[in-house]
Design a protein around this motif. Structure first.
Motif, mmCIF file in Angstrom:
data_model
loop_
_atom_site.group_PDB
_atom_site.id
_atom_site.type_symbol
_atom_site.label_atom_id
_atom_site.label_comp_id
_atom_site.label_asym_id
_atom_site.label_seq_id
_atom_site.Cartn_x
_atom_site.Cartn_y
_atom_site.Cartn_z
ATOM 1 N N GLY A 56 0.815 -1.214 0.000
ATOM 2 C CA GLY A 56 0.000 0.000 0.000
ATOM 3 C C GLY A 56 0.847 1.262 0.000
ATOM 4 O O GLY A 56 0.519 2.242 -0.686
ATOM 5 N N GLU A 57 1.949 1.260 0.769
ATOM 6 C CA GLU A 57 2.865 2.413 0.788
ATOM 7 C C GLU A 57 3.434 2.662 -0.605
ATOM 8 O O GLU A 57 3.503 3.809 -1.072
ATOM 9 N N ILE A 58 3.867 1.579 -1.247
ATOM 10 C CA ILE A 58 4.437 1.713 -2.586
ATOM 11 C C ILE A 58 3.367 2.184 -3.565
ATOM 12 O O ILE A 58 3.628 3.050 -4.419
ATOM 13 N N ALA A 59 2.158 1.642 -3.436
ATOM 14 C CA ALA A 59 1.055 2.060 -4.304
ATOM 15 C C ALA A 59 0.792 3.551 -4.173
ATOM 16 O O ALA A 59 0.584 4.260 -5.173
ATOM 17 N N ASP A 60 0.819 4.060 -2.937
ATOM 18 C CA ASP A 60 0.580 5.493 -2.714
ATOM 19 C C ASP A 60 1.675 6.331 -3.372
ATOM 20 O O ASP A 60 1.393 7.390 -3.966
ATOM 21 N N ALA A 61 2.936 5.850 -3.273
ATOM 22 C CA ALA A 61 4.050 6.581 -3.886
ATOM 23 C C ALA A 61 3.923 6.584 -5.409
ATOM 24 O O ALA A 61 4.199 7.598 -6.060
ATOM 25 N N VAL A 62 3.506 5.468 -5.970
ATOM 26 C CA VAL A 62 3.317 5.372 -7.420
ATOM 27 C C VAL A 62 2.200 6.314 -7.858
ATOM 28 O O VAL A 62 2.342 7.094 -8.814
ATOM 29 N N ASP A 63 1.075 6.255 -7.145
ATOM 30 C CA ASP A 63 -0.117 7.026 -7.515
ATOM 31 C C ASP A 63 0.114 8.536 -7.436
ATOM 32 O O ASP A 63 -0.437 9.295 -8.228
ATOM 33 N N SER A 64 0.935 8.949 -6.467
ATOM 34 C CA SER A 64 1.134 10.384 -6.235
ATOM 35 C C SER A 64 2.395 10.932 -6.885
ATOM 36 O O SER A 64 2.724 12.112 -6.717
ATOM 37 N N ALA A 65 3.107 10.103 -7.622
ATOM 38 C CA ALA A 65 4.365 10.533 -8.237
ATOM 39 C C ALA A 65 4.118 11.631 -9.274
ATOM 40 O O ALA A 65 3.109 11.634 -9.982
ATOM 41 N N ARG A 66 5.044 12.548 -9.344
ATOM 42 C CA ARG A 66 4.939 13.637 -10.312
ATOM 43 C C ARG A 66 4.933 13.097 -11.741
ATOM 44 O O ARG A 66 5.761 12.258 -12.107
ATOM 45 N N GLY A 67 4.000 13.556 -12.537
ATOM 46 C CA GLY A 67 3.913 13.145 -13.928
ATOM 47 C C GLY A 67 3.179 11.837 -14.159
ATOM 48 O O GLY A 67 3.200 11.299 -15.267
ATOM 49 N N GLU A 69 0.118 11.099 -14.567
ATOM 50 C CA GLU A 69 -0.967 11.111 -15.548
ATOM 51 C C GLU A 69 -0.468 11.064 -16.990
ATOM 52 O O GLU A 69 -1.236 10.749 -17.903
ATOM 53 N N THR A 70 0.795 11.375 -17.200
ATOM 54 C CA THR A 70 1.338 11.405 -18.566
ATOM 55 C C THR A 70 2.523 10.450 -18.735
ATOM 56 O O THR A 70 3.297 10.584 -19.679
ATOM 57 N N GLU A 85 -2.000 5.537 -23.268
ATOM 58 C CA GLU A 85 -2.497 6.226 -22.080
ATOM 59 C C GLU A 85 -1.746 5.731 -20.858
ATOM 60 O O GLU A 85 -1.372 4.560 -20.775
ATOM 61 N N SER A 86 -1.531 6.605 -19.893
ATOM 62 C CA SER A 86 -0.861 6.212 -18.663
ATOM 63 C C SER A 86 -1.708 5.203 -17.894
ATOM 64 O O SER A 86 -2.925 5.352 -17.782
ATOM 65 N N SER A 87 -1.060 4.172 -17.376
ATOM 66 C CA SER A 87 -1.735 3.178 -16.540
ATOM 67 C C SER A 87 -1.198 3.199 -15.112
ATOM 68 O O SER A 87 -1.375 2.243 -14.362
ATOM 69 N N VAL A 88 -0.542 4.291 -14.738
ATOM 70 C CA VAL A 88 0.084 4.383 -13.420
ATOM 71 C C VAL A 88 -0.940 4.229 -12.299
ATOM 72 O O VAL A 88 -0.748 3.450 -11.355
ATOM 73 N N SER A 89 -2.040 4.966 -12.379
ATOM 74 C CA SER A 89 -3.049 4.895 -11.332
ATOM 75 C C SER A 89 -3.642 3.491 -11.232
ATOM 76 O O SER A 89 -3.874 2.966 -10.134
#
Length: 207
Positions: A56-67, A69-70, A85-89
């Motif tokens: 979950g911690e890693i997921a939060d870091a991935v989801d909130s990382a700068r850029g 959405e692109t 399309e970005s699949s980060v989220s």
């Protein structure tokens, strides 16, 4: 074995909270370590994460990382984004749902890592890229070994490379020394399978 290969799927949802038993993980890792690699260099190191809190911690870091959405592959000739399309989220959400994350590190036995290759002199870089490519081939083999073993043992999941958007956090959290390649996210699911296009148009036959 052929049926196992043909029926493997990427699964991103429908995971249960059920943990993966240690003996199952041990078998998957044994299959990872049995993968072939150029000159038997074995460039991989597998970081096994079973803590849902850590995932979950890693997921939060991935989801909130700068850029986030692109974050898509780019055309190296122009620097422009490829038509994806970005699949980060979505990948962050997968990490929140699975019970096992197998984070793959490249120890860089030939290349010393992507940054060293990128900064190599013009006359050296092309040869260094060959070594780096051979590391990737070996790493792909170990990922595929793990994935097929997991499928045979009743697990489903997906390999995700876009978690690299949070590479520095993941490196620090898991103690990686080399490059992060991605994560094989696995869990139990009862979700239905779906047909897979085998891509016959990507095979060229020569006499």
């Amino acid at each position: 074995m052929v049926d196992l290969i043909l029926n493997r799927r990427s699964r991103r949802d429908g995971f249960q909270a059920r943990p993966v038993p240690k003996d199952t993980i041990d078998t998957i890792i044994a299959c990872a370590l049995a993968a072939p690699s150029s000159k038997n260099a074995q460039p991989w190191r597998i970081h096994v994460v079973t803590s849902r809190a850590t995932l979950g911690e890693i997921a939060d870091a991935v989801d909130s990382a700068r850029g986030a959405e692109t974050y898509v592959p780019i055309d190296p000739a122009t620097g422009l984004p490829r038509d994806y399309e970005s699949s980060v989220s979505e990948s962050a959400q997968v990490l929140r749902g699975v019970s096992l994350g197998l984070f793959v590190e490249n120890r860089g036995r030939f290349s010393d890592g992507r940054r060293v290759v990128a900064s190599a002199a013009d006359g050296v870089r092309e040869n260094a890229l060959i070594g780096y490519s051979l590391e990737m081939v070996g790493l792909g083999a170990t990922i595929q070994n793990m994935w097929l073993a997991a499928s045979a043992l009743g697990l489903a999941g997906v390999f995700m490379g876009d978690v690299l958007i949070a590479e520095e956090m993941i490196r620090e959290r898991l103690g990686l020394a080399g490059d992060l390649v991605g994560v094989l996210a696995l869990g139990y699911t009862e979700a239905e399978s779906f047909p897979k296009r085998l891509g016959e148009d990507r095979v060229v036959l020569h006499d």
